[in-house]
Scaffold this motif. Structure first.
Motif, PDB file in Angstrom:
ATOM      1  N   HIS A 193       0.510  -1.371  -0.057  1.00  0.00           N
ATOM      2  CA  HIS A 193       0.077   0.124   0.048  1.00  0.00           C
ATOM      3  C   HIS A 193       1.134   1.139  -0.170  1.00  0.00           C
ATOM      4  N   GLY A 194       0.615   1.829  -1.386  1.00  0.00           N
ATOM      5  CA  GLY A 194       2.079   3.378  -1.769  1.00  0.00           C
ATOM      6  C   GLY A 194       1.611   4.381  -0.696  1.00  0.00           C
ATOM      7  N   LEU A 195       3.282   4.806  -0.201  1.00  0.00           N
ATOM      8  CA  LEU A 195       3.255   6.449   0.070  1.00  0.00           C
ATOM      9  C   LEU A 195       3.094   7.141  -0.675  1.00  0.00           C
ATOM     10  N   GLY A 196       2.924   8.353  -0.493  1.00  0.00           N
ATOM     11  CA  GLY A 196       2.534   9.960  -1.727  1.00  0.00           C
ATOM     12  C   GLY A 196       3.307  10.598  -1.165  1.00  0.00           C
ATOM     13  N   TYR A 197       3.568  11.756  -1.848  1.00  0.00           N
ATOM     14  CA  TYR A 197       4.376  12.933  -1.702  1.00  0.00           C
ATOM     15  C   TYR A 197       4.202  13.682  -0.415  1.00  0.00           C
ATOM     16  N   GLU A 198       2.576  13.705   0.503  1.00  0.00           N
ATOM     17  CA  GLU A 198       2.678  14.244   1.770  1.00  0.00           C
ATOM     18  C   GLU A 198       3.444  13.577   2.796  1.00  0.00           C
ATOM     19  N   HIS A 199       3.984  12.465   2.539  1.00  0.00           N
ATOM     20  CA  HIS A 199       4.469  10.820   3.358  1.00  0.00           C
ATOM     21  C   HIS A 199       6.070  12.321   4.070  1.00  0.00           C
ATOM     22  N   GLY A 200       6.631  12.396   3.366  1.00  0.00           N
ATOM     23  CA  GLY A 200       8.132  12.958   3.391  1.00  0.00           C
ATOM     24  C   GLY A 200       8.019  14.063   4.426  1.00  0.00           C
ATOM     25  N   PHE A 201       6.830  14.534   3.871  1.00  0.00           N
ATOM     26  CA  PHE A 201       6.804  15.919   5.190  1.00  0.00           C
ATOM     27  C   PHE A 201       6.267  15.506   7.180  1.00  0.00           C
ATOM     28  N   THR A 202       5.524  14.122   7.081  1.00  0.00           N
ATOM     29  CA  THR A 202       5.691  13.599   7.908  1.00  0.00           C
ATOM     30  C   THR A 202       6.399  12.447   8.161  1.00  0.00           C
ATOM     31  N   HIS A 203       7.600  12.099   7.392  1.00  0.00           N
ATOM     32  CA  HIS A 203       8.804  11.830   8.337  1.00  0.00           C
ATOM     33  C   HIS A 203       9.724  12.922   8.537  1.00  0.00           C
ATOM     34  N   GLN A 204       9.195  14.093   8.372  1.00  0.00           N
ATOM     35  CA  GLN A 204      10.270  14.587   8.384  1.00  0.00           C
ATOM     36  C   GLN A 204      10.512  15.621  10.062  1.00  0.00           C
ATOM     37  N   VAL A 205       8.692  15.780   9.769  1.00  0.00           N
ATOM     38  CA  VAL A 205       8.227  16.349  11.615  1.00  0.00           C
ATOM     39  C   VAL A 205       8.600  15.317  12.866  1.00  0.00           C
ATOM     40  N   VAL A 206       8.696  13.640  11.964  1.00  0.00           N
ATOM     41  CA  VAL A 206       9.292  13.044  12.754  1.00  0.00           C
ATOM     42  C   VAL A 206      11.226  12.775  13.337  1.00  0.00           C
ATOM     43  N   ASP A 207      11.666  12.942  12.410  1.00  0.00           N
ATOM     44  CA  ASP A 207      12.607  13.356  12.631  1.00  0.00           C
ATOM     45  C   ASP A 207      13.171  14.306  13.727  1.00  0.00           C
ATOM     46  N   LEU A 208      12.188  15.281  12.662  1.00  0.00           N
ATOM     47  CA  LEU A 208      12.662  16.967  13.830  1.00  0.00           C
ATOM     48  C   LEU A 208      12.510  17.052  15.493  1.00  0.00           C
ATOM     49  N   VAL A 209      11.777  16.562  15.288  1.00  0.00           N
ATOM     50  CA  VAL A 209      10.648  16.525  16.862  1.00  0.00           C
ATOM     51  C   VAL A 209      12.046  15.053  17.725  1.00  0.00           C
ATOM     52  N   THR A 210      11.919  13.955  16.986  1.00  0.00           N
ATOM     53  CA  THR A 210      12.394  12.841  17.890  1.00  0.00           C
ATOM     54  C   THR A 210      14.257  13.738  17.947  1.00  0.00           C
ATOM     55  N   ALA A 211      14.668  14.575  17.186  1.00  0.00           N
ATOM     56  CA  ALA A 211      15.750  14.528  17.835  1.00  0.00           C
ATOM     57  C   ALA A 211      16.287  16.132  19.026  1.00  0.00           C
ATOM     58  N   ILE A 212      15.460  16.915  18.209  1.00  0.00           N
ATOM     59  CA  ILE A 212      14.722  17.878  19.466  1.00  0.00           C
ATOM     60  C   ILE A 212      14.488  16.867  21.116  1.00  0.00           C
ATOM     61  N   ALA A 213      13.742  15.761  20.839  1.00  0.00           N
ATOM     62  CA  ALA A 213      13.820  15.206  22.239  1.00  0.00           C
ATOM     63  C   ALA A 213      14.793  14.496  23.078  1.00  0.00           C
ATOM     64  N   LYS A 214      15.829  14.069  21.796  1.00  0.00           N
ATOM     65  CA  LYS A 214      17.077  13.406  22.246  1.00  0.00           C
ATOM     66  C   LYS A 214      18.055  14.677  22.897  1.00  0.00           C
ATOM     67  N   ASP A 215      17.481  16.053  22.332  1.00  0.00           N
ATOM     68  CA  ASP A 215      18.441  16.762  22.286  1.00  0.00           C
ATOM     69  C   ASP A 215      20.169  16.519  21.768  1.00  0.00           C
TER      70      ASP A 215
END
Length: 393
Positions: free
Chosen positions: A336-358
């Motif tokens: 079940h494929g992903l689309g254009y918008e999913h890259g932006f969601t993954h960007q949020v995930v990586d950024l929020v995770t990095a902030i939480a880990k300092d």
């Protein structure tokens, strides 16, 4: 700890057009599919026109609005500023936000000039020493097939990288009657196809190979030098009105490059490739294998294993939708494929995770500066009859 019990991260988004809408969806969606260490809150949306920003906030899910981005920086309920404005404002907003102690996500290209990008990278380094994080939005890094491509190169499955071919092909202004927009004004956009879409394939080539562009030989071309002024603005160019405006950016960019590992690279960026809507193409050839990707078939990565016997060797079409693939486990069943918008969601995930880990997220403002130096070298080469031009370290 349930999601509701986790610390919140108030987000202030500046800009609400095309990129603002994409970022809004990502901030809304990320905590519903990923187990985030912080809970993003869509706190405030900023735009110059109160009626338009109020309407956008209602549609996109933001709790409040401001008509001056400086007011966003003064709010105690904002911990992160997301910059989705034209390039001529990136440096001022991002530097001020970092100095105000806000984490920053800034759309690409990082700035309009190397000097602006250097100031932003320096501000980011100062802020990082205080635990304030920053990231530039090269979103296509977050496509699962691109993540798999990077993994294959890092694992040595391609051997020594010898060739890189990178293209970004669109056709949305191929019609000479398409109206002016800020993307066609150098003072606001910095450059045309080169910075708007070429920056993406420069970043992807470097990200996938783990190597940097060290020098370029380039040509730039503007095919349509005057366009109708817009009667109204749209997601990209709007509707033509009365009068004509001067196009002051490139319509297409072609350049050769060399990478730090010795590989040869070719890059092409154009918004005049009729029939190509969003064709981001990357091919990497190594001593032991090759891979190829096209965003118009974004859930597929083609891989050639050069160590296999010739009688059964050939490009393998890998459907990148398995839970083992980057980011995919949080989404749908395999196939079940992903689309254009999913890259932006993954960007949020990586950024929020990095902030939480300092930790410092990637790509950093320093990474954005490096891409800006490549773009600058391309412009200088093209202005000097395609002379080979080194990219400063």
């Amino acid at each position: 700890m349930t999601s509701a019990d986790r610390p919140t991260l108030g987000v202030g988004l500046i800009g609400h057009a095309f990129m603002g809408a994409a970022h809004s969806q990502a901030w809304r969606t990320a905590p519903h599919f990923f187990d985030l260490p912080l809970r993003p809150e869509l706190t405030v949306l900023a735009g110059r026109d109160r009626d338009r920003v109020t309407d956008a906030a209602a549609r996109l899910g933001w709790a409040s609005v401001e008509t001056d981005w400086r007011q966003v920086l003064e709010r105690d309920d904002v911990g992160l500023v997301d910059v989705c404005t034209p390039g001529d404002t990136h440096a001022e907003i991002a530097v001020a936000a970092l100095e105000a102690g806000k984490h920053v996500l800034c759309e690409k290209p990082l700035a309009n000039t190397v000097a602006e990008a250097e100031a932003m990278a320096e501000a980011a380094a100062r802020a990082a020493a205080r635990g304030v994080r920053s990231m530039v939005g090269f979103t296509y890094r977050r496509v699962p097939a691109i993540g798999l491509a990077r993994r294959l190169v890092a694992e040595g499955r391609l051997g020594q990288v010898r060739h890189v071919r990178a293209q970004y092909l669109q056709d949305w202004i191929a019609d000479p009657s398409a109206p002016m927009s800020w993307r066609l004004e150098k003072d606001r956009a910095g450059s045309g196809a080169l910075g708007d879409i070429g920056a993406h394939v420069v970043d992807l080539a470097q990200y996938v190979t783990g190597q940097a562009v060290t020098g370029v030989s380039a040509v730039l071309e503007t095919f349509v030098r005057q366009r109708p002024l817009p009667a109204s603005a749209g997601s990209l160019s709007g509707v033509a009105g009365e009068g004509m405006g001067e196009v002051t950016v490139d319509d297409a960019a072609l350049f050769l490059g060399r990478l730090t590992g010795g590989a040869l690279a070719s890059f092409e960026a154009t918004r005049f490739a009729l029939g190509r809507k969003n064709a981001i193409r990357l091919e990497v050839n190594g001593s032991e294998g090759s891979l190829a990707f096209d965003f118009e078939d974004m859930n597929v990565l083609e891989f050639f294993d050069g160590t296999e016997p010739a009688e059964r060797a050939g490009f393998r079409r890998v459907i990148v939708t398995e839970p083992e693939h980057p980011y995919v486990a949080a989404w749908w069943p395999a196939g079940h494929g992903l689309g254009y918008e999913h890259g932006f969601t993954h960007q949020v995930v990586d950024l929020v995770t990095a902030i939480a880990k300092d930790e410092d997220p990637a790509p950093s403002f320093a990474d954005g500066l490096q891409v800006q130096r490549v773009l600058d070298a391309v412009e200088r080469s093209a202005a000097n009859r395609s002379t080979w031009t080194d990219v400063p370290n």
